[in-house]
Scaffold this motif. Structure first.
Motif, PDB file in Angstrom:
ATOM      1  N   LEU A 173       3.418 -24.317   1.239  1.00  0.00           N
ATOM      2  CA  LEU A 173       3.652 -22.917   0.921  1.00  0.00           C
ATOM      3  C   LEU A 173       2.320 -22.175   0.871  1.00  0.00           C
ATOM      4  N   ALA A 174       2.361 -20.847   0.996  1.00  0.00           N
ATOM      5  CA  ALA A 174       1.126 -20.077   0.944  1.00  0.00           C
ATOM      6  C   ALA A 174       1.355 -18.742   0.243  1.00  0.00           C
ATOM      7  N   LEU A 175       0.388 -18.356  -0.575  1.00  0.00           N
ATOM      8  CA  LEU A 175       0.377 -17.059  -1.237  1.00  0.00           C
ATOM      9  C   LEU A 175      -0.860 -16.280  -0.811  1.00  0.00           C
ATOM     10  N   GLY A 176      -0.671 -14.998  -0.524  1.00  0.00           N
ATOM     11  CA  GLY A 176      -1.771 -14.091  -0.301  1.00  0.00           C
ATOM     12  C   GLY A 176      -1.625 -12.915  -1.251  1.00  0.00           C
ATOM     13  N   PHE A 177      -2.590 -12.030  -1.249  1.00  0.00           N
ATOM     14  CA  PHE A 177      -2.507 -10.848  -2.114  1.00  0.00           C
ATOM     15  C   PHE A 177      -3.431  -9.778  -1.563  1.00  0.00           C
ATOM     16  N   HIS A 178      -3.140  -8.524  -1.926  1.00  0.00           N
ATOM     17  CA  HIS A 178      -3.977  -7.411  -1.493  1.00  0.00           C
ATOM     18  C   HIS A 178      -3.907  -6.300  -2.522  1.00  0.00           C
ATOM     19  N   ASN A 179      -5.065  -5.709  -2.800  1.00  0.00           N
ATOM     20  CA  ASN A 179      -5.098  -4.566  -3.711  1.00  0.00           C
ATOM     21  C   ASN A 179      -4.471  -3.346  -3.044  1.00  0.00           C
ATOM     22  N   HIS A 180      -3.858  -2.486  -3.882  1.00  0.00           N
ATOM     23  CA  HIS A 180      -3.223  -1.263  -3.373  1.00  0.00           C
ATOM     24  C   HIS A 180      -3.680  -0.072  -4.214  1.00  0.00           C
ATOM     25  N   PRO A 181      -4.581   0.764  -3.686  1.00  0.00           N
ATOM     26  CA  PRO A 181      -5.084   1.897  -4.452  1.00  0.00           C
ATOM     27  C   PRO A 181      -4.057   3.014  -4.637  1.00  0.00           C
ATOM     28  N   ASP A 182      -2.947   2.947  -3.899  1.00  0.00           N
ATOM     29  CA  ASP A 182      -1.897   3.950  -4.051  1.00  0.00           C
ATOM     30  C   ASP A 182      -0.817   3.511  -5.046  1.00  0.00           C
ATOM     31  N   GLU A 183      -1.071   2.399  -5.744  1.00  0.00           N
ATOM     32  CA  GLU A 183      -0.137   1.898  -6.749  1.00  0.00           C
ATOM     33  C   GLU A 183      -0.863   1.745  -8.081  1.00  0.00           C
ATOM     34  N   PRO A 184      -0.219   2.109  -9.197  1.00  0.00           N
ATOM     35  CA  PRO A 184      -0.899   2.103 -10.498  1.00  0.00           C
ATOM     36  C   PRO A 184      -1.398   0.719 -10.894  1.00  0.00           C
ATOM     37  N   THR A 185      -2.573   0.676 -11.475  1.00  0.00           N
ATOM     38  CA  THR A 185      -3.092  -0.579 -12.014  1.00  0.00           C
ATOM     39  C   THR A 185      -2.145  -1.081 -13.099  1.00  0.00           C
ATOM     40  N   GLY A 186      -1.836  -2.372 -13.035  1.00  0.00           N
ATOM     41  CA  GLY A 186      -0.867  -2.952 -13.962  1.00  0.00           C
ATOM     42  C   GLY A 186       0.490  -3.139 -13.335  1.00  0.00           C
ATOM     43  N   THR A 187       0.669  -2.633 -12.113  1.00  0.00           N
ATOM     44  CA  THR A 187       1.912  -2.863 -11.386  1.00  0.00           C
ATOM     45  C   THR A 187       1.657  -3.791 -10.203  1.00  0.00           C
ATOM     46  N   PHE A 188       2.762  -4.335  -9.676  1.00  0.00           N
ATOM     47  CA  PHE A 188       2.706  -5.242  -8.529  1.00  0.00           C
ATOM     48  C   PHE A 188       3.826  -4.851  -7.572  1.00  0.00           C
ATOM     49  N   SER A 189       3.698  -5.265  -6.297  1.00  0.00           N
ATOM     50  CA  SER A 189       4.696  -4.854  -5.318  1.00  0.00           C
ATOM     51  C   SER A 189       4.951  -5.953  -4.298  1.00  0.00           C
ATOM     52  N   PHE A 190       6.078  -5.810  -3.601  1.00  0.00           N
ATOM     53  CA  PHE A 190       6.466  -6.787  -2.586  1.00  0.00           C
ATOM     54  C   PHE A 190       7.234  -6.073  -1.483  1.00  0.00           C
ATOM     55  N   VAL A 191       7.312  -6.719  -0.328  1.00  0.00           N
ATOM     56  CA  VAL A 191       8.122  -6.255   0.790  1.00  0.00           C
ATOM     57  C   VAL A 191       9.040  -7.396   1.190  1.00  0.00           C
ATOM     58  N   GLU A 192      10.318  -7.127   1.258  1.00  0.00           N
ATOM     59  CA  GLU A 192      11.271  -8.139   1.693  1.00  0.00           C
ATOM     60  C   GLU A 192      11.282  -8.227   3.217  1.00  0.00           C
ATOM     61  N   GLY A 193      11.568  -9.421   3.730  1.00  0.00           N
ATOM     62  CA  GLY A 193      11.711  -9.587   5.177  1.00  0.00           C
ATOM     63  C   GLY A 193      10.409  -9.347   5.910  1.00  0.00           C
ATOM     64  N   ILE A 194      10.489  -8.586   7.020  1.00  0.00           N
ATOM     65  CA  ILE A 194       9.288  -8.272   7.801  1.00  0.00           C
ATOM     66  C   ILE A 194       8.437  -7.291   7.017  1.00  0.00           C
ATOM     67  N   ALA A 195       7.222  -7.697   6.693  1.00  0.00           N
ATOM     68  CA  ALA A 195       6.388  -6.925   5.771  1.00  0.00           C
ATOM     69  C   ALA A 195       5.476  -5.922   6.465  1.00  0.00           C
ATOM     70  N   ASN A 196       5.074  -6.220   7.707  1.00  0.00           N
ATOM     71  CA  ASN A 196       4.136  -5.327   8.382  1.00  0.00           C
ATOM     72  C   ASN A 196       4.275  -5.451   9.889  1.00  0.00           C
ATOM     73  N   GLY A 197       3.300  -4.950  10.624  1.00  0.00           N
ATOM     74  CA  GLY A 197       3.408  -4.935  12.068  1.00  0.00           C
ATOM     75  C   GLY A 197       2.529  -5.952  12.766  1.00  0.00           C
ATOM     76  N   SER A 198       2.947  -6.310  13.959  1.00  0.00           N
ATOM     77  CA  SER A 198       2.054  -7.060  14.835  1.00  0.00           C
ATOM     78  C   SER A 198       0.986  -6.105  15.343  1.00  0.00           C
ATOM     79  N   SER A 199      -0.089  -6.636  15.867  1.00  0.00           N
ATOM     80  CA  SER A 199      -1.200  -5.796  16.311  1.00  0.00           C
ATOM     81  C   SER A 199      -1.713  -6.295  17.654  1.00  0.00           C
ATOM     82  N   ASP A 200      -1.481  -5.500  18.684  1.00  0.00           N
ATOM     83  CA  ASP A 200      -2.002  -5.797  20.010  1.00  0.00           C
ATOM     84  C   ASP A 200      -2.947  -4.670  20.426  1.00  0.00           C
ATOM     85  N   GLU A 201      -3.919  -4.995  21.263  1.00  0.00           N
ATOM     86  CA  GLU A 201      -4.882  -3.995  21.714  1.00  0.00           C
ATOM     87  C   GLU A 201      -4.976  -4.007  23.234  1.00  0.00           C
TER      88      GLU A 201
END
Length: 401
Positions: A173-201
């Motif tokens: 299993l693996a856990l990652g994390f990232h700070n979010h300046p648009d979310e109040p300190t003391g809160t946490f967030s998650f995304v269900e399913g597909i969380a973000n985008g692929s990136s091609d250039e």
């Protein structure tokens, strides 16, 4: 960083208090480490000083570790008291090529480099997690790998390099994390399913024939052809991609010509493609290549297409979301909320391709500020470091119980 005091065995059943107490002991040191890394930002794979800081801290904590993984990454190893699963917890270490404008006393001393995405926070947080988990390791059923990764902000992925060097061998299993300046300190967030985008250039060079601007019939104009190409590329998402599948194609740069009265020999454009569905990636790449081929026939030019597949989209594992949410609720209450997916890319997705994974969002906004990532004046709330240590240490303990 010095070792923390060992927990009272009689209190280990009150794991929340133990983890919080251990974190409170080291929080000032973690902030010092963060500020030192912030003042000395390094980019891409050139993170030698940062990797040395990490290795020195792991050595002081008595955590077995390996350097030079994925060229310059560092891996810490914590063995639990009983057999069980192996969990990776990952933090990225690299900064961005941005000139810092914060005016902070610990601002970057390197011209043109800044920790504007908070990877300095991440590195300090993972050191803290290692400190806590090393202390309570006898009570864990399983093992932990601490993955300190270079080159998250570059096309050449540090995650891919560390995977190639075996970081995921034996991992469940693996856990990652990232700070979010648009979310109040003391809160946490998650995304269900597909969380973000692929990136091609892509880079497309339109080759033609130079000539005098007053006699265009003696030349073949790559600027006109490129203008048509840019407009045609914008029809791919609107007319060839399923409207129910999120995607975006952006041309971010155009380079061609250098004076008023000369038709140049070539023009080059650069752009990115972001989407979530793997089939959509195939549709868009095929359309880009087909449009370029059509441009050759219609505009008498030649096109050179360099299309590079980057990282995939990341899928959040439901079990890890549940375990993380439960651990956070036990300590902080109802402060975990669902966040919308984005088309931003993240090479932790390469880890998620191999093992069930989840990336936790950690609120980092300072009261009265409205910071954004990748901004030259980014000033996150440093309390997010301790919050991340507590949340992810408790999550790891819950998973390895």
């Amino acid at each position: 960083m010095t070792k923390v005091s060992p927990p009272d065995v009689a209190r280990i059943n009150d794991l929340v208090s133990v983890v919080q107490d251990l974190t409170d002991q080291i929080e000032p040191q973690l902030i010092e480490i963060r500020r030192d890394i912030h003042a000395h930002p390094e980019t891409g794979f050139d993170v030698t000083r940062t990797a040395n800081v990490v290795a020195q801290e792991l050595e002081r904590l008595g955590i077995e570790h390996q350097t030079g993984v994925g060229r310059i990454g560092v891996v810490g190893f914590i063995k639990g008291g009983r057999p069980g699963k192996t969990l990776v917890i990952r933090a990225d270490m690299d900064a961005l090529p941005i000139e810092e404008q914060t005016g902070l006393p610990f601002a970057s001393v390197y011209e043109g480099k800044m920790h504007a995405c908070g990877h300095d926070l991440h590195t300090a947080t993972l050191i803290g997690i290692g400190s806590v988990l090393k202390t309570i390791a006898p009570h864990l059923a399983g093992n932990v790998k601490l993955m300190f990764q270079p080159a998250e902000e570059t096309q050449e992925s540090g995650a891919r390099a560390m995977i190639a060097d075996g970081i995921l061998d034996g991992v469940d299993l693996a856990l990652g994390f990232h700070n979010h300046p648009d979310e109040p300190t003391g809160t946490f967030s998650f995304v269900e399913g597909i969380a973000n985008g692929s990136s091609d250039e892509f880079e497309i060079t339109v080759h033609a024939q130079s000539g005098h601007a007053a006699r265009p019939h003696h030349a073949v104009d790559p600027i006109v052809a490129t203008a048509q190409l840019v407009l045609q590329l914008q029809t791919i998402v609107s007319r060839e991609v399923d409207p129910m599948h999120t995607a975006v194609l952006t041309v971010g740069a155009i380079h061609g010509g250098n004076t008023h009265n000369i038709i140049p020999d070539s023009v080059m454009i650069m752009g990115t493609v972001r989407c979530q569905d793997p089939g959509t990636r195939d549709v868009i790449e095929a359309a880009v290549r087909r449009i370029c081929a059509g441009l050759e026939a219609s505009m008498r030019v030649k096109t050179e297409v360099n299309y590079v597949r980057g990282v995939p989209s990341m899928v959040s594992d439901p079990f890890l979301i549940e375990a993380t949410t439960a651990a956070i609720h036990e300590r902080y209450g109802d402060v975990m909320f669902k966040r919308q997916a984005s088309l931003g890319s993240e090479d932790f997705a390469l880890v998620a391709e191999k093992v069930p994974s989840f990336q936790l969002g950690i609120g980092a906004s300072q009261e009265g500020r409205h910071d954004k990532l990748h901004n030259s004046d980014y000033q996150p709330d440093e309390r997010c470091i301790a919050n991340g240590v507590v949340a992810l240490s408790l999550t790891a303990a819950r998973i390895l119980s």
